[in-house]
Design a protein around this motif. Structure first.
Motif, PDB file in Angstrom:
ATOM      1  N   HIS A 125       1.082  -0.763  -0.246  1.00 25.46           N
ATOM      2  CA  HIS A 125      -0.043  -0.075   0.113  1.00 25.46           C
ATOM      3  C   HIS A 125       1.088   1.359  -0.287  1.00 25.46           C
ATOM      4  CE1 HIS A 125      -3.158  -2.741   0.701  1.00 25.46           C
ATOM      5  NE2 HIS A 125      -2.978  -2.998   2.226  1.00 25.46           N
ATOM      6  N   CYS A 126       2.061   1.259   0.762  1.00 27.12           N
ATOM      7  CA  CYS A 126       3.008   2.339   0.505  1.00 27.12           C
ATOM      8  C   CYS A 126       3.960   1.984   0.532  1.00 27.12           C
ATOM      9  CB  CYS A 126       2.338   3.222   1.824  1.00 27.12           C
ATOM     10  SG  CYS A 126       3.034   2.767   3.427  1.00 27.12           S
ATOM     11  N   GLY A 127       5.312   2.516   0.594  1.00 33.21           N
ATOM     12  CA  GLY A 127       6.412   2.799   0.425  1.00 33.21           C
ATOM     13  C   GLY A 127       6.829   2.107   2.210  1.00 33.21           C
ATOM     14  N   THR A 128       6.575   2.298   3.247  1.00 35.79           N
ATOM     15  CA  THR A 128       7.074   1.887   4.522  1.00 35.79           C
ATOM     16  C   THR A 128       6.511   0.200   4.443  1.00 35.79           C
ATOM     17  OG1 THR A 128       6.628   3.840   5.687  1.00 35.79           O
ATOM     18  CG2 THR A 128       6.032   2.015   6.910  1.00 35.79           C
ATOM     19  N   GLN A 129       5.496  -0.084   4.053  1.00 35.23           N
ATOM     20  CA  GLN A 129       4.803  -1.417   4.124  1.00 35.23           C
ATOM     21  C   GLN A 129       5.490  -2.648   3.060  1.00 35.23           C
ATOM     22  OE1 GLN A 129       0.286  -1.131   4.049  1.00 35.23           O
ATOM     23  NE2 GLN A 129       0.183  -2.716   5.563  1.00 35.23           N
ATOM     24  N   GLY A 154      18.465   9.235   5.639  1.00 28.99           N
ATOM     25  CA  GLY A 154      17.568   8.067   5.573  1.00 28.99           C
ATOM     26  C   GLY A 154      16.187   8.446   6.197  1.00 28.99           C
ATOM     27  N   HIS A 155      15.388   7.098   6.267  1.00 30.63           N
ATOM     28  CA  HIS A 155      14.179   7.354   6.383  1.00 30.63           C
ATOM     29  C   HIS A 155      13.490   6.812   7.661  1.00 30.63           C
ATOM     30  CE1 HIS A 155       9.908   6.224   5.761  1.00 30.63           C
ATOM     31  NE2 HIS A 155       9.304   7.405   4.774  1.00 30.63           N
ATOM     32  N   LEU A 156      12.815   7.161   7.908  1.00 32.14           N
ATOM     33  CA  LEU A 156      12.120   6.705   9.313  1.00 32.14           C
ATOM     34  C   LEU A 156      12.296   4.824   9.153  1.00 32.14           C
ATOM     35  CD1 LEU A 156       8.829   9.061   9.846  1.00 32.14           C
ATOM     36  CD2 LEU A 156      10.738   8.310  11.800  1.00 32.14           C
ATOM     37  N   ALA A 204      17.569   6.693   0.411  1.00 26.18           N
ATOM     38  CA  ALA A 204      17.448   7.614   1.314  1.00 26.18           C
ATOM     39  C   ALA A 204      16.152   8.734   0.663  1.00 26.18           C
ATOM     40  CB  ALA A 204      18.561   8.675   1.261  1.00 26.18           C
ATOM     41  N   SER A 205      15.932   9.900   1.466  1.00 28.15           N
ATOM     42  CA  SER A 205      14.671  10.527   1.701  1.00 28.15           C
ATOM     43  C   SER A 205      15.590  11.833   1.543  1.00 28.15           C
ATOM     44  CB  SER A 205      13.957  10.469   2.438  1.00 28.15           C
ATOM     45  OG  SER A 205      13.535   9.934   3.210  1.00 28.15           O
ATOM     46  N   ALA A 206      16.376  12.428   1.792  1.00 27.82           N
ATOM     47  CA  ALA A 206      17.549  13.277   1.284  1.00 27.82           C
ATOM     48  C   ALA A 206      18.702  13.128   1.012  1.00 27.82           C
ATOM     49  CB  ALA A 206      16.666  14.360   2.453  1.00 27.82           C
ATOM     50  N   ALA A 229      17.381  -2.125  -1.365  1.00 33.37           N
ATOM     51  CA  ALA A 229      18.006  -1.046  -2.342  1.00 33.37           C
ATOM     52  C   ALA A 229      16.642  -0.049  -1.657  1.00 33.37           C
ATOM     53  CB  ALA A 229      18.373  -0.980  -3.454  1.00 33.37           C
ATOM     54  N   ASP A 230      16.549   0.661  -1.226  1.00 36.08           N
ATOM     55  CA  ASP A 230      15.016   1.532  -1.354  1.00 36.08           C
ATOM     56  C   ASP A 230      15.092   2.541  -2.249  1.00 36.08           C
ATOM     57  OD1 ASP A 230      12.558   3.257  -0.400  1.00 36.08           O
ATOM     58  OD2 ASP A 230      13.264   2.314   1.565  1.00 36.08           O
ATOM     59  N   ILE A 231      14.376   2.848  -3.139  1.00 36.43           N
ATOM     60  CA  ILE A 231      14.431   3.818  -4.439  1.00 36.43           C
ATOM     61  C   ILE A 231      13.430   4.750  -4.551  1.00 36.43           C
ATOM     62  CG2 ILE A 231      16.268   2.078  -6.158  1.00 36.43           C
ATOM     63  CD1 ILE A 231      14.474   2.159  -7.835  1.00 36.43           C
ATOM     64  N   ALA A 232      12.567   4.541  -3.421  1.00 31.91           N
ATOM     65  CA  ALA A 232      11.235   5.323  -3.467  1.00 31.91           C
ATOM     66  C   ALA A 232      11.476   6.824  -4.118  1.00 31.91           C
ATOM     67  CB  ALA A 232      11.047   5.835  -1.672  1.00 31.91           C
ATOM     68  N   HIS A 233      12.415   7.274  -3.940  1.00 34.14           N
ATOM     69  CA  HIS A 233      12.537   9.000  -4.658  1.00 34.14           C
ATOM     70  C   HIS A 233      12.991   8.761  -6.056  1.00 34.14           C
ATOM     71  CE1 HIS A 233      11.686  12.561  -2.195  1.00 34.14           C
ATOM     72  NE2 HIS A 233      11.519  11.689  -0.938  1.00 34.14           N
ATOM     73  N   PRO A 234      14.714   8.189  -5.482  1.00 35.00           N
ATOM     74  CA  PRO A 234      14.630   8.125  -7.320  1.00 35.00           C
ATOM     75  C   PRO A 234      14.006   7.185  -8.776  1.00 35.00           C
ATOM     76  CG  PRO A 234      16.206   7.512  -5.649  1.00 35.00           C
ATOM     77  CD  PRO A 234      15.189   7.037  -5.108  1.00 35.00           C
ATOM     78  N   THR A 255      10.378   0.670  -3.888  1.00 36.42           N
ATOM     79  CA  THR A 255       9.726   1.780  -3.695  1.00 36.42           C
ATOM     80  C   THR A 255       8.616   2.558  -3.451  1.00 36.42           C
ATOM     81  OG1 THR A 255      10.316   3.742  -5.563  1.00 36.42           O
ATOM     82  CG2 THR A 255       9.476   1.598  -6.550  1.00 36.42           C
ATOM     83  N   THR A 256       8.408   3.510  -3.120  1.00 36.29           N
ATOM     84  CA  THR A 256       7.130   4.107  -3.689  1.00 36.29           C
ATOM     85  C   THR A 256       6.759   4.362  -5.224  1.00 36.29           C
ATOM     86  OG1 THR A 256       7.634   6.692  -3.456  1.00 36.29           O
ATOM     87  CG2 THR A 256       6.792   5.121  -1.612  1.00 36.29           C
ATOM     88  N   THR A 257       5.467   4.511  -5.854  1.00 41.06           N
ATOM     89  CA  THR A 257       4.848   4.633  -7.262  1.00 41.06           C
ATOM     90  C   THR A 257       4.427   6.400  -7.304  1.00 41.06           C
ATOM     91  OG1 THR A 257       3.175   3.817  -5.978  1.00 41.06           O
ATOM     92  CG2 THR A 257       4.524   2.675  -7.880  1.00 41.06           C
ATOM     93  N   HIS A 258       4.871   7.023  -6.336  1.00 45.63           N
ATOM     94  CA  HIS A 258       3.656   8.466  -6.547  1.00 45.63           C
ATOM     95  C   HIS A 258       5.353   9.492  -6.319  1.00 45.63           C
ATOM     96  CE1 HIS A 258       4.139   6.972  -2.163  1.00 45.63           C
ATOM     97  NE2 HIS A 258       4.583   7.860  -2.162  1.00 45.63           N
ATOM     98  N   LYS A 259       6.130   9.189  -5.956  1.00 46.15           N
ATOM     99  CA  LYS A 259       7.460  10.456  -5.993  1.00 46.15           C
ATOM    100  C   LYS A 259       7.420  10.572  -7.367  1.00 46.15           C
ATOM    101  CE  LYS A 259       7.783   9.237  -1.351  1.00 46.15           C
ATOM    102  NZ  LYS A 259       9.286   8.551  -0.515  1.00 46.15           N
ATOM    103  N   THR A 260       9.401  10.709  -7.559  1.00 48.95           N
ATOM    104  CA  THR A 260       9.780  10.125  -9.389  1.00 48.95           C
ATOM    105  C   THR A 260       8.987  10.005 -10.237  1.00 48.95           C
ATOM    106  OG1 THR A 260      11.483   9.309  -9.346  1.00 48.95           O
ATOM    107  CG2 THR A 260      11.756  11.978  -9.247  1.00 48.95           C
TER     108      THR A 260
END
Ligand SMILES: *Cc1c(COP(=O)(O)O)cnc(C)c1O
Length: 447
Positions: A125-129, A154-156, A204-206, A229-234, A255-260
């Motif tokens: 449902h999201c990047g955290t899950q 990094g991310h929470l 990372a997030s930042a 590897a968590d590529i949520a951002h890039p 990854t998340t699907t809603h960022k870049t």
């Protein structure tokens, strides 16, 4: 889906009590529902209208946000939302899944193609899950997990004490070098050697720079750890070939699907075939129930869009815009963390000018530029105050802004930061921002 197939699937006429239209029906879409919502529930419709106006009139420069295409939003607001589909395509615990199987299979096949992945699970449902699904696939409570320090980017969900990940696993962290503000891979190798983590999570997030996934793989191998590897951002930049792709070397990639990537809010996990069964069991029934099939349909649309040459050009423009902006801000005397960016985001050290990230965020918002405060590496201010702001270019690039506009945007940012919070000055900027925004509409806003 081709036209013949569409006719086969969708009834040519529908005269039942819920008839939507005479012929050949497009499925119910977000926009049609939104129009009716104003009559059904004015209070909710009003809030949505205000959010729409804000997204139209302000410059959204939150690095983790984007504007999805109308096609993605249509899928999000479709009747796929009504369907239960526990299980996976072809192996469901519910009947009537033949059409959601089509969209889920499309999403899976396109994700694998986009990232050259062996296996894809499109249900998180999201990047955290997505991250939770990865951890629970191969780790046990109490195992050692090594992630990046939150204040270093990094991310929470990579082990922060306030996240399930911090409570459940024994967390060790790595970070960036104080001088270069780049990930310190030598220190990462030493910490890994000392702590013997069962998994190393990178991403990372930042963090505005590329990550050397091969180096991370070598470090993980040296201690027998899984590499995640968590590529949520890039992710969008990875898909476009503009950022290293971890899929060839990492055990898991989330990854998340809603960022870049510019899709619906959601998560995606890919992995090596050897981990596929563990991962799928971990996502469902491990941590989730019924998948959000409307969002999975929207993910399929998003991955289809990301496979096009148009998306590659878009992603290249995101990076060019971020680099232009960083250059202009640096020329105006603002320190950019790590000296610049390889990606869609930059971190500006406003603390050097005795401004807090919190004030900068507030002033910029009043000037019509939405960003978020962010800690910078070795920040001495608290996470609620911070010494930095994180600025991203995905959303304004989706609106069609390019190099020419970045100079104006940088000038506004500098003016807002130098205003000391003066209301009149910030209002003037907001008016100018609004004019530029009107020249770059992204939807038929219907304001
Ligand atoms: C945004 C982000 C996530 C989490 O995404 P949510 O969808 O908000 O749960 C996970 N990891 C990283 C690195 C992120 O930047």
């Amino acid at each position: 889906m081709d036209a013949d197939r569409a006719e086969e699937i969708l009834p040519a006429t529908n005269n039942g009590p819920c008839a939507m239209s005479e012929t050949n029906a497009t499925p119910m879409i977000g926009r049609q529902l939104a129009r009716d919502l104003a009559d059904v529930d004015p209070a909710v419709a009003d809030a949505i209208r205000l959010e729409t106006e804000k997204q139209a009139h302000k410059l959204v420069m939150i690095a983790s946000e984007n504007y999805s295409s109308e096609a993605v939003l249509q899928a999000c607001g479709s009747v796929m939302s009504n369907k239960y589909a526990e299980g996976y395509p072809g192996k469901r615990y519910y009947g009537g899944c033949e059409f959601v199987d089509m969209t889920e299979n499309l999403a899976i096949d396109r994700a694998k193609e986009l990232f050259a992945a062996e296996h894809a699970n499109v249900q998180p449902h999201c990047g955290t899950q997505a991250n939770m699904g990865v951890y629970f696939a191969v780790l046990k409570p109490g195992d050692t997990l090594m992630g990046m320090e939150l204040p270093h980017g990094g991310h929470l969900s990579h082990g922060h004490r306030l996240s399930f990940s911090g409570g459940m696993f024994n967390i060790v962290t790595y970070g960036v070098d104080r001088e270069t503000e780049l990930i310190d891979y030598d220190a990462m190798a030493e910490i890994a050697e000392r702590e013997r983590p069962k998994m190393i999570v990178v991403g990372a997030s930042a963090y505005p720079r590329h990550i050397d996934f091969e180096r991370c793989r070598a470090i993980a191998d040296s201690v027998g750890a899984y590499l995640h590897a968590d590529i949520a951002h890039p992710a969008g930049l990875v898909a476009a070939g503009l950022h290293p792709n971890p899929c060839p070397v990492a055990d898991f990639v989330a990854t998340t699907t809603h960022k870049t990537l510019r899709g619906p809010r959601g998560g995606l996990v890919m992995c090596k075939e050897e981990h596929a069964a563990d991962l799928d069991r971990s996502i469902f029934p491990g941590i989730q129930g019924g998948p959000f099939e409307h969002l999975i349909a929207a993910k399929a649309v998003c991955f289809g869009e990301a496979l096009t040459d148009g998306f590659k050009a878009y992603a290249a423009q995101i990076v060019a815009n971020a680099q232009k902006l960083a250059g202009h801000l640096a020329d105006s005397g603002f320190r950019i963390v790590s000296g610049g960016t390889d990606t869609h985001l930059l971190l500006v050290d406003v603390g050097q000018h005795d401004i807090t990230g919190k004030d900068a965020e507030g002033w910029l918002n009043s000037a019509g530029i939405v960003v978020n405060k962010n800690t910078i590496p070795f920040d001495e201010r608290s996470p609620f105050v911070t010494s930095g702001v994180r600025i991203g270019t995905p959303s304004i690039t989706s609106r069609g802004m390019g190099a020419d506009q970045m100079e104006a945007v940088a000038c506004w940012i500098v003016r807002a930061l130098e205003s000391g919070g003066d209301d009149a000055a910030l209002n003037t900027i907001a008016g100018e921002v609004r004019e530029l925004s009107a020249e770059f509409p992204i939807y038929d806003w219907r304001l």
